[in-house]
Design a protein around this motif. Sequence first.
Motif, PDB file in Angstrom:
ATOM      1  N   CYS A  98       0.839  -1.215   0.000  1.00 43.43           N
ATOM      2  CA  CYS A  98       0.000   0.000   0.000  1.00 43.43           C
ATOM      3  C   CYS A  98       0.867   1.255   0.000  1.00 43.43           C
ATOM      4  CB  CYS A  98      -0.938  -0.008   1.211  1.00 43.43           C
ATOM      5  SG  CYS A  98      -2.216  -1.284   1.106  1.00 43.43           S
ATOM      6  N   THR A  99       1.988   1.216   0.711  1.00 47.71           N
ATOM      7  CA  THR A  99       2.897   2.368   0.706  1.00 47.71           C
ATOM      8  C   THR A  99       3.434   2.625  -0.692  1.00 47.71           C
ATOM      9  OG1 THR A  99       3.545   1.929   3.005  1.00 47.71           O
ATOM     10  CG2 THR A  99       5.011   3.315   1.682  1.00 47.71           C
ATOM     11  N   ARG A 100       3.840   1.554  -1.371  1.00 47.42           N
ATOM     12  CA  ARG A 100       4.379   1.699  -2.725  1.00 47.42           C
ATOM     13  C   ARG A 100       3.294   2.205  -3.706  1.00 47.42           C
ATOM     14  NH1 ARG A 100       5.643  -3.084  -3.337  1.00 47.42           N
ATOM     15  NH2 ARG A 100       4.078  -3.801  -4.819  1.00 47.42           N
ATOM     16  N   LEU A 101       2.094   1.667  -3.559  1.00 47.25           N
ATOM     17  CA  LEU A 101       1.014   2.086  -4.464  1.00 47.25           C
ATOM     18  C   LEU A 101       0.635   3.546  -4.250  1.00 47.25           C
ATOM     19  CD1 LEU A 101      -1.299  -1.081  -4.392  1.00 47.25           C
ATOM     20  CD2 LEU A 101       0.168  -0.306  -6.268  1.00 47.25           C
ATOM     21  N   ARG A 102       0.654   4.003  -2.995  1.00 43.77           N
ATOM     22  CA  ARG A 102       0.310   5.399  -2.724  1.00 43.77           C
ATOM     23  C   ARG A 102       1.333   6.355  -3.319  1.00 43.77           C
ATOM     24  NH1 ARG A 102      -2.995   7.661   0.734  1.00 43.77           N
ATOM     25  NH2 ARG A 102      -1.416   9.066   1.582  1.00 43.77           N
ATOM     26  N   ARG A 103       2.557   5.875  -3.475  1.00 41.21           N
ATOM     27  CA  ARG A 103       3.577   6.723  -4.093  1.00 41.21           C
ATOM     28  C   ARG A 103       3.471   6.722  -5.619  1.00 41.21           C
ATOM     29  NH1 ARG A 103       8.666   4.526  -0.462  1.00 41.21           N
ATOM     30  NH2 ARG A 103       8.113   5.580   1.510  1.00 41.21           N
ATOM     31  N   GLY A 104       2.695   5.777  -6.132  1.00 40.79           N
ATOM     32  CA  GLY A 104       2.548   5.684  -7.587  1.00 40.79           C
ATOM     33  C   GLY A 104       1.636   6.779  -8.138  1.00 40.79           C
ATOM     34  N   LYS A 105       1.519   6.808  -9.477  1.00 40.54           N
ATOM     35  CA  LYS A 105       0.737   7.849 -10.158  1.00 40.54           C
ATOM     36  C   LYS A 105      -0.645   7.307 -10.506  1.00 40.54           C
ATOM     37  CE  LYS A 105       4.739  10.182 -12.137  1.00 40.54           C
ATOM     38  NZ  LYS A 105       5.402  10.652 -13.388  1.00 40.54           N
ATOM     39  N   PHE A 106      -1.487   7.318  -9.498  1.00 38.51           N
ATOM     40  CA  PHE A 106      -2.874   6.910  -9.707  1.00 38.51           C
ATOM     41  C   PHE A 106      -3.763   8.147  -9.568  1.00 38.51           C
ATOM     42  CE2 PHE A 106      -0.786   3.003  -8.442  1.00 38.51           C
ATOM     43  CZ  PHE A 106      -1.324   2.078  -9.322  1.00 38.51           C
ATOM     44  N   GLU A 107      -4.363   8.545 -10.671  1.00 37.60           N
ATOM     45  CA  GLU A 107      -5.153   9.779 -10.658  1.00 37.60           C
ATOM     46  C   GLU A 107      -6.488   9.593  -9.939  1.00 37.60           C
ATOM     47  OE1 GLU A 107      -5.601  11.119 -14.616  1.00 37.60           O
ATOM     48  OE2 GLU A 107      -3.453  11.427 -14.945  1.00 37.60           O
ATOM     49  N   ALA A 108      -7.007   8.375  -9.968  1.00 38.06           N
ATOM     50  CA  ALA A 108      -8.322   8.149  -9.365  1.00 38.06           C
ATOM     51  C   ALA A 108      -8.220   8.247  -7.846  1.00 38.06           C
ATOM     52  CB  ALA A 108      -8.864   6.788  -9.784  1.00 38.06           C
ATOM     53  N   GLU A 109      -8.988   9.162  -7.264  1.00 41.04           N
ATOM     54  CA  GLU A 109      -8.947   9.365  -5.819  1.00 41.04           C
ATOM     55  C   GLU A 109      -9.468   8.133  -5.079  1.00 41.04           C
ATOM     56  OE1 GLU A 109      -8.009  11.044  -2.368  1.00 41.04           O
ATOM     57  OE2 GLU A 109      -7.541  11.839  -4.369  1.00 41.04           O
TER      58      GLU A 109
END
Length: 934
Positions: free
Chosen positions: A93-104
């Motif tokens: 989850c930490t890695r994914l939160r740092r990723g570029k996901f535009e969908a809130e």
Amino acid sequence: MFPDRAFRFPQQPQSQPGGKTERRIEAAIEFSESLYRILSSDPKDAPATDALVNDIKKHVDRLHECQQKHKYLPGVTGDPEVDTQAVRLWNLCTRLRRGKFEAERLRRLFLYGKVLAFHLLAVVRPPKQWASGEVVYLLRLALKAARDCIDGSESELATPILTKAAEYKGVLQDLTPRLAQEDVDEANCLEVEYFIVRTALSWKENRIDVAEHMYTKAERLRNFLTPDYAERLADILYKIGKSLSAKGDFAIAIKWLERADETVNRQSLESPSREGIELRLAILQALVSALLKTGATKDLERAKNYVDCIEAEVGNKLVVSLLRLELLQKTPAEVFDSDAYSIVLRHMIKDFNFTEPGFKLIIYHIRKLHDKSPGSGCTVLDDFILALSKAENDIWVEKAIVSRIWMTSNQRDTLATIDAVRSVLSNLTKPLSAEAAIAAQVLESNYALGQYDLAESWCQLSLHTAFQSCGPNNTSKLERKLLLCALARDSLEVAVSIIQKMSQQSWNEPMTAYLAFKVAVRTKDRVLAERSLETVSSTPDHMDYLGACIAESQNAGDIFCAIAALNKLYEKYEYKAPNLVHLPALFRCTIRLLHLLVGRPDADKNLIVHKLCEGFDAVVLALQKQKQDAESRDLFSVDELEWFSRNAYNLALKNTITWDLRYVVKMLTACVNIVSYFPSDVGSQVDLSLKSLFSRFVISSALVSLARTQDNVEKQRHDYRAMRTHVMEFDKELPEHLPHFDKGSKEDMLRKHAALLAFDFEAAMSLGQLEDLGNIVQRAALCRNVTAYQAMADCLLRGKVPAQVLYSTMRKIINEIWSLESFDALKLAKYTRCLFQATLPLDDGLGIKLLDEACSQARELRESEGHWPEEELQWMAATAFNHAIDCYSSHETERAEEWATKAINLSHYCNDEGGLERTLQEKYLQLKFDVDAR
């Protein structure tokens, strides 16, 4: 993320908390495994993220509840597999939160997954069972998770996490006496951070008093802060201050931002991190902005000092330039330093990094300068355009030029400003794109303000080669506006020149054609007017444009153009209901205008009269269509029919002598046709009948006159045929209406009828329709008009007809004349002699009959003490005897003897004491009929 290190799990005391708790924890563990599998694949494919978040929230609440009731959970506490699963989920989850996901929704899902991982760790790792290092580590995780929740506006999630953090903090304080100084310092830093996070949570929950209390507690421990923790604390204070500033609470925002600045500056950072430098710069920038927005003079001065401080520290960087621009903007308008503002902007242009944000930033501030100093703004933008022209980005150049034109159009235009724009366009190496060209062209507004010279200059500028990509439609608009300017300035020569240079695309626009028509009307250019009307009439909304053309023609007093426009309107008329054009009114206007032209000395009279006739013919055609189409049955009212019939009738009669007779015929023909469409129950039937009958009489009279003078045989026959049609119609109508006429009208109509029948007789003779002659004579009986019969007889005698037709028709005429008046011997002899003279060359058998009749009539006259005119008897007797001699010469002795005998018998009734009779007898004996017989 967790470091790759293993922890030893000591043996936990056995306790039985209850099956329900275990089931809840087991369910949470199973759910975390399922969540990990979902997030390990493509998170974008995660189904129903809102439902997942709700499920996570339920498991988080249950885990927190379990932790409060039970410190040790058999089968869970110390379980390395559960610990590993929680660590894996946290890291993912930490890695994914740092990723570029535009969908809130995805970022929220990752946050909730991280919180679930933390609570699993809290369950599997009770703080009192581990060494100080493990407690420190869990406290760090708790504070990290709490900060993420606060940043994600999930305060509800942060509260139980901070509850666990407080528990870890308490355990750590109990361990302090046994810790080394290094660990004590770490514990103190974490305690400060704990209070700062609580401060941030209180602020998020809008509990400013609690926030102040928590910050006070943190402030007592600030001496223990290391640079890393100081930056972390300053970041939270900065976020609080910036948020308050965004809400407009600048006074409190300044206080928190000053606390952030003080926290950063308090540390002796010989080698500050890059993040620390950027944070300090951001704090100062936010602080300057907040100070400027208070509007207070002292705050403005403080802001200036901060900006000087920043410049001294980092140099003349972009951020310093922006702050200086903001400082200059806040100065009152009357003391605004446009030169200083321009200097800063030129420095920014010099250091322009050729990025999209940098471009937008400079354009934004140039517009700000233009708002307060238009001239300076335009000058700086010209410099920027020159700098951009060296870059390979046409879009920036186009946008800058559009802005330049916008600036010019929003200040007081002069020819000099337009020339300045033209100079800017000269820097372009290729045309602007269509979008930029259109955007630039639509900014012109001088025409609407009545500044036609400037509007014309703008249009000429918009036709610059730089705007050639705008397309033919926009070019047409510009040409129309040029035409409007020329018309507004009454520069007809310029307008004509513009029209001559227009493309076909422009001509196809109805508005362009309408403007050209206005020019044509004012310049009396009939050819241009006709072309304009042709274009206008071919458009779907031709009605509006043609109506405008009619009004324009009338305003200019140009009747010719008005009539042409009316005719186009009629050509496009559709016989549908409803219709915005009232067709009878259209015809009336056209006829009235044409009538006005008839009397003009400069007008082509024949052409105008011809158009008048066409106008009335159009009325007849419309009436025919009205009769055929039930939807348009009420197109013409009785009053309108009366107007058209009356005017056609009066115009024809008034101009019978001055007009060509064919126009009289056409006008009266239209009249009788219009009369035929009157309803049968109209009150003025007698007047209508008289009008129709008299019109047909005049038409027939005119046609016979035209036929008699016509050299072309085919046209002559056409006129006679048309005349016979009108006579026939007169013949049909008269008996129906004659009883309703007064005595004078009745006698007049009978005289006209007799004359028409004489004309009809003449036409039948000319057309060779000899079978109709007898019928015409019989139809004339109603008229009882000797003159008509005499005219028929004269026509018959002059014509070349077969003897039998001549004889039978003449006998009918003579009989009709005999019945009308008592013949004296002179008239009877004359008609007999004429008939004899005409018949003899054609058929001597008919001549014998006429001789017998002449003898009989002469005998009857003598017995009644009357006498046949001597000269008539002598002529007929001599002519008959001469014919006998002709027959004798041709060896037709029997016919010669018969003719000679009848001639002698007729001479017996001469009153010359037998002189002619003796002479004829002597001549008869000389012929020796007896010898020939032998």
